[in-house]
Each structure stands twice: as C-alpha cells, then as structure tokens.
Design a protein around this motif. Structure first.
Motif, PDB file in Angstrom:
ATOM      1  N   TYR A 111       0.836  -1.202   0.000  1.00 54.30           N
ATOM      2  CA  TYR A 111       0.000   0.000   0.000  1.00 54.30           C
ATOM      3  C   TYR A 111       0.873   1.255   0.000  1.00 54.30           C
ATOM      4  N   VAL A 112       1.874   1.257   0.870  1.00 53.17           N
ATOM      5  CA  VAL A 112       2.704   2.450   1.013  1.00 53.17           C
ATOM      6  C   VAL A 112       3.582   2.668  -0.215  1.00 53.17           C
ATOM      7  N   ILE A 113       4.228   1.579  -0.686  1.00 57.82           N
ATOM      8  CA  ILE A 113       5.172   1.723  -1.796  1.00 57.82           C
ATOM      9  C   ILE A 113       4.435   1.865  -3.123  1.00 57.82           C
ATOM     10  N   GLY A 114       3.592   0.889  -3.400  1.00 55.93           N
ATOM     11  CA  GLY A 114       2.973   0.865  -4.717  1.00 55.93           C
ATOM     12  C   GLY A 114       1.830   1.833  -4.870  1.00 55.93           C
ATOM     13  N   GLY A 170      21.604  -6.440  -4.743  1.00 54.21           N
ATOM     14  CA  GLY A 170      21.421  -5.096  -5.289  1.00 54.21           C
ATOM     15  C   GLY A 170      19.958  -4.777  -5.508  1.00 54.21           C
ATOM     16  N   PHE A 171      19.218  -5.736  -6.035  1.00 57.42           N
ATOM     17  CA  PHE A 171      17.791  -5.530  -6.263  1.00 57.42           C
ATOM     18  C   PHE A 171      17.056  -5.323  -4.937  1.00 57.42           C
ATOM     19  N   THR A 172      17.402  -6.120  -3.934  1.00 57.59           N
ATOM     20  CA  THR A 172      16.740  -6.014  -2.636  1.00 57.59           C
ATOM     21  C   THR A 172      17.070  -4.688  -1.957  1.00 57.59           C
ATOM     22  N   VAL A 173      18.334  -4.272  -2.034  1.00 56.89           N
ATOM     23  CA  VAL A 173      18.725  -3.000  -1.433  1.00 56.89           C
ATOM     24  C   VAL A 173      17.992  -1.840  -2.095  1.00 56.89           C
ATOM     25  N   MET A 174      17.873  -1.897  -3.439  1.00 57.30           N
ATOM     26  CA  MET A 174      17.157  -0.838  -4.138  1.00 57.30           C
ATOM     27  C   MET A 174      15.694  -0.794  -3.684  1.00 57.30           C
ATOM     28  N   GLN A 175      15.074  -1.978  -3.572  1.00 54.59           N
ATOM     29  CA  GLN A 175      13.696  -2.030  -3.097  1.00 54.59           C
ATOM     30  C   GLN A 175      13.567  -1.475  -1.685  1.00 54.59           C
ATOM     31  N   ALA A 176      14.532  -1.825  -0.836  1.00 53.47           N
ATOM     32  CA  ALA A 176      14.486  -1.362   0.548  1.00 53.47           C
ATOM     33  C   ALA A 176      14.617   0.158   0.623  1.00 53.47           C
ATOM     34  N   VAL A 222      13.744   2.319  -1.725  1.00 53.99           N
ATOM     35  CA  VAL A 222      12.481   2.893  -2.203  1.00 53.99           C
ATOM     36  C   VAL A 222      11.407   2.766  -1.131  1.00 53.99           C
ATOM     37  N   ALA A 223      11.350   1.574  -0.505  1.00 55.63           N
ATOM     38  CA  ALA A 223      10.355   1.368   0.547  1.00 55.63           C
ATOM     39  C   ALA A 223      10.590   2.317   1.711  1.00 55.63           C
ATOM     40  N   LEU A 248       7.948   4.987   3.078  1.00 49.24           N
ATOM     41  CA  LEU A 248       7.519   5.003   4.471  1.00 49.24           C
ATOM     42  C   LEU A 248       7.761   6.370   5.107  1.00 49.24           C
ATOM     43  N   ARG A 249       8.874   6.976   4.744  1.00 47.68           N
ATOM     44  CA  ARG A 249       9.177   8.308   5.287  1.00 47.68           C
ATOM     45  C   ARG A 249       8.150   9.332   4.801  1.00 47.68           C
ATOM     46  N   LEU A 250       7.790   9.262   3.513  1.00 48.58           N
ATOM     47  CA  LEU A 250       6.782  10.186   2.993  1.00 48.58           C
ATOM     48  C   LEU A 250       5.452  10.017   3.712  1.00 48.58           C
ATOM     49  N   ASP A 251       5.136   8.770   4.072  1.00 48.51           N
ATOM     50  CA  ASP A 251       3.855   8.494   4.722  1.00 48.51           C
ATOM     51  C   ASP A 251       3.954   8.571   6.243  1.00 48.51           C
ATOM     52  N   ARG A 252       5.116   8.995   6.736  1.00 54.17           N
ATOM     53  CA  ARG A 252       5.339   9.122   8.173  1.00 54.17           C
ATOM     54  C   ARG A 252       5.063   7.803   8.902  1.00 54.17           C
ATOM     55  N   GLU A 253       5.569   6.729   8.314  1.00 51.26           N
ATOM     56  CA  GLU A 253       5.430   5.398   8.892  1.00 51.26           C
ATOM     57  C   GLU A 253       6.774   4.924   9.441  1.00 51.26           C
ATOM     58  N   ARG A 254       6.727   3.965  10.342  1.00 51.24           N
ATOM     59  CA  ARG A 254       7.943   3.389  10.906  1.00 51.24           C
ATOM     60  C   ARG A 254       8.645   2.513   9.880  1.00 51.24           C
ATOM     61  N   TYR A 255       9.966   2.351  10.066  1.00 47.61           N
ATOM     62  CA  TYR A 255      10.758   1.540   9.143  1.00 47.61           C
ATOM     63  C   TYR A 255      10.776   0.060   9.528  1.00 47.61           C
ATOM     64  N   GLY A 256      10.170  -0.292  10.645  1.00 45.00           N
ATOM     65  CA  GLY A 256      10.243  -1.665  11.147  1.00 45.00           C
ATOM     66  C   GLY A 256       9.861  -2.743  10.151  1.00 45.00           C
ATOM     67  N   PRO A 257       8.755  -2.578   9.380  1.00 46.52           N
ATOM     68  CA  PRO A 257       8.345  -3.657   8.465  1.00 46.52           C
ATOM     69  C   PRO A 257       9.323  -3.942   7.328  1.00 46.52           C
ATOM     70  N   LEU A 258      10.380  -3.131   7.187  1.00 45.32           N
ATOM     71  CA  LEU A 258      11.311  -3.340   6.074  1.00 45.32           C
ATOM     72  C   LEU A 258      11.998  -4.696   6.143  1.00 45.32           C
ATOM     73  N   TRP A 259      12.127  -5.247   7.363  1.00 45.22           N
ATOM     74  CA  TRP A 259      12.826  -6.535   7.471  1.00 45.22           C
ATOM     75  C   TRP A 259      12.113  -7.638   6.701  1.00 45.22           C
ATOM     76  N   SER A 260      10.791  -7.484   6.518  1.00 45.78           N
ATOM     77  CA  SER A 260      10.026  -8.528   5.836  1.00 45.78           C
ATOM     78  C   SER A 260      10.095  -8.418   4.314  1.00 45.78           C
ATOM     79  N   LEU A 261      10.709  -7.349   3.809  1.00 43.33           N
ATOM     80  CA  LEU A 261      10.703  -7.114   2.367  1.00 43.33           C
ATOM     81  C   LEU A 261      11.381  -8.226   1.566  1.00 43.33           C
ATOM     82  N   PRO A 262      12.567  -8.721   1.973  1.00 48.35           N
ATOM     83  CA  PRO A 262      13.179  -9.805   1.174  1.00 48.35           C
ATOM     84  C   PRO A 262      12.304 -11.043   1.071  1.00 48.35           C
ATOM     85  N   PHE A 263      11.579 -11.367   2.142  1.00 46.25           N
ATOM     86  CA  PHE A 263      10.731 -12.561   2.120  1.00 46.25           C
ATOM     87  C   PHE A 263       9.512 -12.374   1.220  1.00 46.25           C
ATOM     88  N   GLN A 264       9.190 -11.122   0.922  1.00 44.42           N
ATOM     89  CA  GLN A 264       8.050 -10.850   0.052  1.00 44.42           C
ATOM     90  C   GLN A 264       8.270 -11.410  -1.343  1.00 44.42           C
TER      91      GLN A 264
END
Length: 707
Positions: A479-482, A633-639, A641-642, A646-662
C-alpha cells in the motif's frame, strides 16, 4: 456484493502454465549445461576417484588404445614417417576453417576430436571436415573431465556427442579422446576407469605421442618443436582448433607440415594411418535424435538471449519507472506542503455514503469514526445491500445523530452507492467501504482539493490496519510503496485511474456528468474514476486524508480480493480503451494512465514466471557470487524505495525486514492473480463476486487508537 452469472473458472490454463514453465526451465538448463564449456587450459582437471591401478600396457603402450570391460588393453602406434595431426575442442567458426585451409594447402589430412555442443552450433563445419577427407572423433558433449564424473554422466556425454555428430555428418564416431588427456604415461586410475567405460561402449581411445600444449600459446617455434617426432618415427600429435586464440597453431602448421613433408613424412587421419574401418553410417533414429538435440540446444540458446534481453528491458523500465515515481513524489510533496499551510475551509455539507454487505464486524467502528469527524455538517448514509448478518441492525442500535440507514435487496455495490447518492443532501459526496475507519480530520482534509472547481474527485490515503503478521506487513508495504507512490505520480501527471472505494470524495456535478457509478465492471471505483477523467474532471490525491482498512488475513482471501481487483481493472481498461486516441484529459488518461497500467500491471506480471525461471537458471548455472550480488542489489534498491515511501507516509521503518521474504511468496501470488485474470478476460468469463470475510481488524484498530 453484486450478483453475477457464475461461470466455472477454467483449470486447463494452470496445466499449460506449468508445462510452459517446465519447458522453459528445461531449455534454459540445457543451455546452461551446454554453455558450461571450458577450453583446454582454462583450469586444472578436477580430481576424480582413484579408479585403481593402471595396467602397464596403457602407460607404456601406443597412443591408440582399446580397453575391454575386463580391463584388457591393446594398443597401437602410427607407422614410421606417418603423422596423425589431431585437433581438439572444435569446431570453431574462426579457427577450424583456417586450419582446414592450411591442411588443404599441403594435401594433408587430420583427425578432429569435436565436442557435441560445438557440432550442434556449427554443423556445417563438421560436414566440411568430413567432406574434405578428414575424420571426426568424439570429445564429449561439453568438454567434461570424464575422470571426475559418475558413470551415468560419462555415458550421457558420449551418447549426446555421438548423436550430434551423427546428425551433422551421417556417421557414428568410433574414435574418442577424453578431454584433459595427454600422453599414455599420464593416465591415472580415474582416467583409466573412464577409458574402460568408453571401451565397453565401443570406442577406440586416442591419446597422443606429442602434446604440443599449444593452448598455452608458447610461440610458433615452440609448438613446431613439440610436434616433431623422433627421427623417422610416426606420431599422434595433439593440437587445438578451438578454446581460445589459435593463431599460433595455424602459423605452426604452416611451418611444420612442409618441413616434415620434405623429410618424407605423410599426414593422414588416425583411421587411415592404422588401416581402421571407416566409421559406420548412422541410423535414422540416431540422426533424428541428434537433430532434435540440435533444435533443443538452439532453442535453449535462443531462450537465453531472449530472456536476457527481456530482463535488461525490464530492469531499464523498472529504473525508469522508479525515477519518474521519485521525481513526481518530490513534486507532489512540495505541492501538498504548500497546500497544508492553508487553513482548512468549510466547503458545505458533506454526505458520506457507506455501502455495506455483511459488514457487521467493522460497521460500528466505521460509522463511529465518521460521526467523530471534526468536519461540520456531516451526514452518514449506510446502504445495507441485503446483508444477512444484521449489519443494518448494528447501525440502527447505535442511534447516532446524522446517521441514516437504507435497506435494499442485494443488488451490488454500484447500486448501493447510487442509492446513497440519490438520498444524499450534500453537494460533496464521500464514499467509504464498510470496513474502513477514518481519522478525525480525514473528511475535512479529503474535501479540501474540491475548492478547485476543476477537481471532480479526490483520492485519500488508505492504510492497512492489520499489519502484525507477515501477510499484513507485506500488504502494508505494498500500500505504502505501490499504491501511494503511484497515486502521487498519477496526480502529477494528471491521469489518476482509481479513487479507492475505501476513501474518496466526489463533486455531485461530476457524479451527475457520468450518470453515477456503473455496474459494468467489477472494479467500479476504477471504472468510475476513468469515466470522470474522460468527462473532463480532474482527479487528485491527498495523502493527509487517512483511512484504515482491513486487509485480507489469509492468502486465500488475498487471492480473492486481488483477483477481483485485477479482473475488474482489466475490464475498466478495455471499456475506456478509446481514451488512448482521444485528446485533452481523456488522452492523458489513455496515453499515460492506461499505458502504465497495461505495461506494469498486466504485461510485465504476465511475463513474471519467465523472470523467476531465469532466476532459478542463474542459481544453477551462473557464478553464485554474481547471482547473490544481483539479488542483493535488487533487494537493497527495493528497501531504499520502501524506506523513502515510508518516510513520505510518516510510517515506521520496522516492516522493512520482511521485504526480502516478500519475493518468495507474495510477489508470485500477485503474478498468478494477473495470469488468472487475463485468462478469464480472454475467455470472456463473468467473474462472481469474491467477498472478503471480515475479522474486525478495523474495529480493533479504532479501539486501540481511541483516546
């Protein structure tokens, strides 16, 4: 919510997709196996098993050896003054023709030990070798070190090579030379085991009397000196016509052949020198198998090139998309920041319409959050669309001021919205899903852009309420990224394709222009928004108007929701396809919005299985460090961007750890959703309404945040 004619969804396409994926993977794996060819001297031979003792007949015998299954050995050597020039690793399109030209120049003949993979790549060179009076022996399929392979792999290597040569020349090779072999005294136990298996398969093993080591490129004179036999003796001379720069080999032949011919030597093939029988003709089955192997190898190579080009194009498109998103996000942030400094204005009565079908789990929290809004003169109209769980009763028991309930027989969400619009008294309409909880200032912020008379609709910012588990975190990031990055971009480019059903504000005049909400597609919000733009109204996004929604809590529920969204979006795109050739606002929607949706939400996801197959191919055949670097490199770029989103939406960065498993489950599920939707769209099927079972997550969020 709506009742559609139910049609059984097809199943055969899943089988076809599975078969396509397997064939694709098989073709790429064949190409990976074939391309894993190392030229002579590229490295030391792999260590194999000991293989036992080597008979003295081998190490002390002649270079041409027949080894029986019982380890019996018979050897032969070339007659006096007879030279058998042998060339390994070809055919090569650059060096083999030059060597053949030199041999023809002096009337000499040679024996070419060719790999099956190279024969398949250049069958015309194999035919030229035979047509000009030379002979071809087997050199395995991919230049494999036979001494380091299990017996089944050795047999496969030789069978594939035999079939490839049979298809190219019409003859079955009887001579073979193991890669990385040299003179008889260099044979160890593992190499002898491989020779014994080759002998059992009917091959005559050809080693060498003189190993020139020309692959090292030691210089022309050094190669000539290494090739010259003892005075008057015959010899099998090892040279190479592939695997690297063979200019020194070609030049050495131009010196060696005339020099030895002047001394009375003759240059012939191994078979002719030893008076061996001509190689037998290949059977029709062998030729067909070899031809099929060549086609498969060519197909695999073609797949590799096509998918490599596709991957490059996808990466370039992805980076271009990211760049545009980031630039537009910065523009949008500055624009919203300027607007946020302006005081909120009262723009007249607002009617909030809540279509509800079996929403008893969240409807109370939804209505209470709307009543608690700090915007004055707000009416809430709940349209119960034939619920069977007492949704309307829940609302009526609340007895909240300004809240009205309308009951109707189940007719679908668009009909419920149109009923609410007909009963609404305000000129500004806010449409809300029955599982959505509004922030107190959401309505006021949502309607502010309607101060501009050109604005006909406003999209709010939907956030995921249930984000505790992995699935919730993945949807939250999506929701936040896309969704929100895309909406910022669409706003700047003035081609917003969707105002979400969870939170959107509309001008009554705009709604009247498009004759209300259409029921012709399952994505009524997307269809409705596109119609507004084509009618000349501007649609914008305001990220500060926040509503919390309950996301699907299981993969099955997620599939159903996204399937409906994707299928409905495709319907809406098709319905409004004429926008591609129209001018003005409609043209912007068509050439910007629809093109973007078609490329990034339909075409690229449909090709996603090929990307995943190519990734698996990389894991199997490409250097692990290179594959890991690309993935990282792809994962770091995604992270990154995410993190920015999250910063634009004033959200916490905590959920970023789950991004690679996505990337392991969630992304593939979304791609399969697009595939299923595309199949149904092509077949003209009518998708039934997939309702999401609510668990009350929005209500829990409202209770947790209530002061």
């Amino acid at each position: 919510m709506s009742r559609h004619i139910e049609r059984r969804e097809p199943k055969a396409h899943w089988l076809l997709l599975s078969l396509f994926t397997l064939v694709l993977l098989a073709g790429l794996c064949l190409n990976g196996y074939v391309s894993n060819v190392r030229g002579e001297g590229a490295g030391q031979p792999a260590a194999g098993a000991s293989g036992g003792a080597v008979p003295a007949e081998v190490t002390e015998g002649g270079p041409v050896q027949r080894v029986g299954a019982d380890s019996s050995v018979s050897t032969r050597a070339m007659p006096a003054k007879t030279i058998a020039l042998t060339f390994d690793d070809g055919p090569d399109p650059r060096w083999t023709p030059r060597i053949l030209d030199v041999l023809a120049k002096y009337g000499a003949h040679g024996t070419f030990f060719q790999t099956g993979a190279q024969v398949n790549r250049h069958p015309e060179l194999a035919r030229r070798v035979v047509d000009e009076g030379h002979e071809i022996g087997a050199h395995t399929f991919v230049h494999a070190d036979l001494s380091a392979l299990p017996s089944w792999r050795r047999g496969m290597e030789m069978t594939l090579t035999s079939n490839a040569i049979a298809a190219a020349t019409g003859h079955v090779p009887v001579l073979m030379r193991p890669p990385y072999s040299s003179e008889p005294d260099a044979v160890d136990g593992a190499a002898f085991a491989a020779m014994r298996q080759a002998g059992a398969d009917g091959y005559l093993v050809v080693l060498a009397d003189r190993d020139t080591e020309d692959w090292r490129r030691p210089g022309v004179e050094a190669i000539v000196a290494a090739a010259q036999p003892a005075k008057g003796a015959g010899a099998v001379v090892m040279l190479h016509d592939s695997g690297g720069d063979r200019a020194q080999t070609v030049a050495a032949l131009d010196v060696l052949i005339p020099r030895l011919q002047s001394q009375g030597y003759r240059f012939t093939t191994v078979s002719e020198g030893l008076k061996l029988a001509a190689p037998p003709a290949a059977s029709a089955g062998q030729r067909w198998r070899g031809q099929a192997l060549r086609w498969a190898q060519a197909g695999g190579a073609g797949l590799d090139r096509v998918l490599g080009a596709f991957m490059l194009a996808a990466v370039v498109l992805g980076l271009l998309r990211l760049l545009i998103q980031l630039v537009c996000a910065r523009i949008h942030v500055r624009r919203v920041r300027r607007q946020s400094r302006q005081p909120l204005q009262y723009l007249g009565p607002v009617s909030v319409i809540v279509p509800a079908y079996n929403e008893s789990a969240n409807i109370e929290a939804t209505v209470r959050s709307l009543v608690a809004s700090d915007y004055p003169r707000l009416e809430v109209i709940v349209v119960d669309d034939g619920s069977t769980d007492g949704t309307a009763d829940v609302v009526e028991r609340l007895r909240l001021p300004g809240v009205f309930v309308i009951r109707q027989a189940n007719a679908g969400k668009p009909a419920a919205l149109n009923t609410g619009i007909a009963h609404a008294r305000g000129d500004l309409l806010v449409m809300v899903d029955g599982d959505t909880v509004f922030e107190p200032d959401a309505v006021g912020r949502l309607v502010q852009p309607l101060r501009d008379p050109d604005v006909g609709a406003v999209s709010g910012n939907t956030k995921v309420a249930n984000r505790r588990g992995l699935l919730g975190r993945w949807q939250h990031l999506e929701y936040v990224i896309g969704f929100n990055l895309d909406r910022r971009m669409f706003d700047v480019l003035r081609c917003m394709p969707t105002v979400p059903g969870a939170i959107g504000a509309f001008r009554r005049d705009a709604v009247r222009d498009v004759r209300g909400v259409s029921s012709e597609t399952l994505a009524e919000d997307t269809d409705f928004t596109m119609a507004l733009i084509r009618a000349g109204w501007r649609v914008v996004y305001t990220p500060d108007a926040i509503a919390w929604t309950e996301a699907p809590a299981s993969l099955r529920q997620l599939w159903r929701q996204r399937y409906r969204w994707c299928y409905g979006t495709m319907q809406a795109m098709w319905k409004h396809r004429r926008a591609l050739v129209q001018g003005g606002a409609a043209g912007r929607l068509g050439r910007r919005g629809l093109s973007y949706l078609l490329l990034f939400q339909v075409l690229l996801p449909l090709c996603a299985c090929m990307v995943d197959v190519y990734g698996l191919y990389g894991l199997l055949f490409l250097p692990p460090a290179k594959v890991a670097a690309v993935w990282l490199g792809f994962t770091v770029m995604q992270a990154l961007v995410a993190g920015y989103a999250l910063r634009l939406d004033r959200e916490r960065y905590g959920p970023l750890w789950s991004l690679p498993f996505q990337q392991v489950v969630y992304r593939q599920l979304m791609y399969l959703v697009v595939f299923q939707s595309a199949v149904m769209a092509l077949l003209g099927g009518r998708l039934r309404w997939h309702r999401i079972v609510r668990i009350g997550a929005a209500t829990e969020h409202a209770a947790a945040t209530r002061p």
